[in-house]
Write an enzyme that holds these catalytic residues in place. Structure first.
Site, PDB file in Angstrom:
ATOM      1  N   GLY A   8       0.844  -1.193   0.000  1.00 54.58           N
ATOM      2  CA  GLY A   8       0.000   0.000   0.000  1.00 54.58           C
ATOM      3  C   GLY A   8       0.876   1.238   0.000  1.00 54.58           C
ATOM      4  CE  LYS A   9       5.503   4.767  -0.380  1.00 59.05           C
ATOM      5  NZ  LYS A   9       6.640   3.928   0.014  1.00 59.05           N
ATOM      6  N   GLY A  10       0.489   5.853   0.644  1.00 64.21           N
ATOM      7  CA  GLY A  10      -0.408   6.995   0.756  1.00 64.21           C
ATOM      8  C   GLY A  10       0.359   8.284   0.665  1.00 64.21           C
TER       9      GLY A  10
END
Ligand code: NAD
Length: 417
Positions: A104-106
């Site tokens: 994931g990444k944000g």
């Protein structure tokens, strides 16, 4: 140079790796596409009473192997496609390391240097409120990335725990030790870089003891790598930072160079150096091991023709351009790809999460031993795939092995409904 859309680059890389596997179009498309992307607009009150709106994202790319895992960055150039690409690369990094996590990444589109600490806290807590329904120790576990650190992680953890009325330190990693962080996290990236290099030397029947090493970038990853490889008996003959490089035929004492940089702000003018070097000169030195630990795209096609090192261990993310990678492959330079060489950070994040879940904390010695073992096992797994499948490079081997692991996990689960 970096005009290439990162999400399109990721998709191309996956296509290339998939061409070595027996996999259907539908399966590949699934592995090239994020499962979901949150896009949200945070309305936050500034210190002067005005309201500002910030665009923020969280991409959950693939969770077949475990909870989504990946950092949160604050940068003006954050974009939906960048976040999607970075979350995809996390899938392949966690799978290459064989840790049971997804990717994931944000990020928030923001230049944090323009905001007060109180404003940054309100912005972070507003984002954490939006993230709360989708994150969790068994769902999605964020971590620090560009321009975020322990402070932001503690704010996110506190917001989450307050809303959920729980204590769940494992909802986030990269925490301060007093809030449930892990021993060994600070050294982890540099450590994985040199452990992987040590194994590569073994593979090539070369001795680390007495080997010559050049390190580009003397920040967290680079200086720790220099210190640890020097402790293994190698001679660190050249180091650099953004101010330029230095060379010493008889090798540097990495700790003394670090102390000098701490006092003066750079490695240049270090008194025990024989001479100064440009960064390009450092990268093309005739050394046994080169550790790029600064920026992406540091080695382009032209420079690749001049590389004289036998082994490159990528501490930085993407320090070699794809065209340069082809040149190095043709010239038999053994490149240990970033998704294994710098995976120490995410591997020790995984150990932090394990310790948080068990509420039982490990000694630094145990963390380092477990990290060493993980890198050794996965390095030799890549070598096996590289040789048995006759793959062109260790980088392609890493993508093939990790893609297969994600495919296997997805296949076991099946599709529903
Ligand atoms: P850092 O900011 O601590 O250090 C970066 C170093 O690179 C500094 O010494 C800086 O002076 C130097 N530098 C900047 N521009 C340069 C240039 N043009 N030429 C030579 N040196 C230059 O950053 P870091 O945490 O050490 O990260 C370095 C790289 O490693 C990045 O690519 C990062 O994404 C990657 N990485 C870091 C970690 C980690 O845990 N720290 C984990 C995975 C990957």
């Amino acid at each position: 140079m970096s005009e290439v859309n990162p999400y399109q680059s990721l998709r191309k890389q996956i296509d290339e790796a998939a061409s070595y596997l027996d996999v259907s179009e539908g399966q590949i498309e699934r592995l090239k596409t994020p499962e979901r992307v949150l896009e949200t607009n945070l309305s936050v009150e500034m210190d002067d009473g005005t309201i500002e709106v910030f665009r923020a994202y969280r991409s959950q790319f693939n969770g077949d192997r475990g909870p989504y895992k990946g950092g949160i960055r604050y940068h003006p150039q954050v974009s939906r496609d960048e976040v999607k690409a970075l979350s995809g690369w996390m899938v392949y990094k966690t799978a290459t390391s064989a840790i049971p996590l997804g990717g994931g990444k944000g990020g928030i589109i923001i230049d944090p240097s323009e905001y007060s600490e109180a404003e940054l806290e309100r912005i972070t807590r507003a984002f954490a409120k939006e993230l709360t329904p989708m994150i969790g120790v068994d769902r999605d576990v964020p971590a620090p990335d560009v321009n975020t650190g322990q402070r932001e992680m503690n704010w996110i953890k506190d917001t989450y725990e307050t809303i959920e009325n729980t204590t769940e330190p494992g909802v986030i990693t990269g925490k301060d030790i007093s809030s449930g962080g892990s021993e060994g996290r600070v050294e982890a990236t540099g450590r994985s870089t040199v452990v992987a290099a040590r194994e590569a030397f073994d593979y090539l029947d070369k001795d680390v003891d007495g080997a010559t090493v050049a390190v580009q970038g003397y920040g967290n990853a680079g200086w720790i790598a220099a210190k640890l490889i020097s402790e293994m008996g190698a001679n660190v003959v050249a180091v650099s930072d953004s101010s330029g490089g230095i060379y010493a035929e008889d090798a540097f004492d990495p700790v003394a160079v670090k102390d000098f940089k701490r006092e003066t702000g750079s490695v240049s003018d270090y008194p025990d150096a024989d001479r100064e070097l440009t960064n390009d000169e450092l990268l093309t030195l005739d050394v046994d091991l080169l550790i790029p630990a600064a920026l992406e795209n540091a080695i382009d096609e032209q420079l690749a023709h001049e590389i004289s090192a036998d082994v490159i261990s990528e501490a930085a993310n993407g320090p070699i351009t794809p065209n340069a990678d082809d040149v190095l492959r043709d010239e038999d330079v053994l490149v240990i790809p970033d998704i294994l060489a710098n995976a120490g950070g995410v591997i020790v994040s995984y150990f932090e999460w394990v310790q948080n879940r068990q509420r039982f904390y490990w000694s630094e010695e145990r963390v380092n031993e477990e990290l060493d073992e993980t890198i050794v096992n996965q390095f030799w797994n890549l070598i096996e795939a590289y040789e048995d499948r006759d793959l062109p490079s260790l980088r392609i081997a890493a993508y093939v092995v990790s893609l297969q692991r994600v495919l296997d996990a997805g296949e076991q689960a099946g599709t529903w409904p």
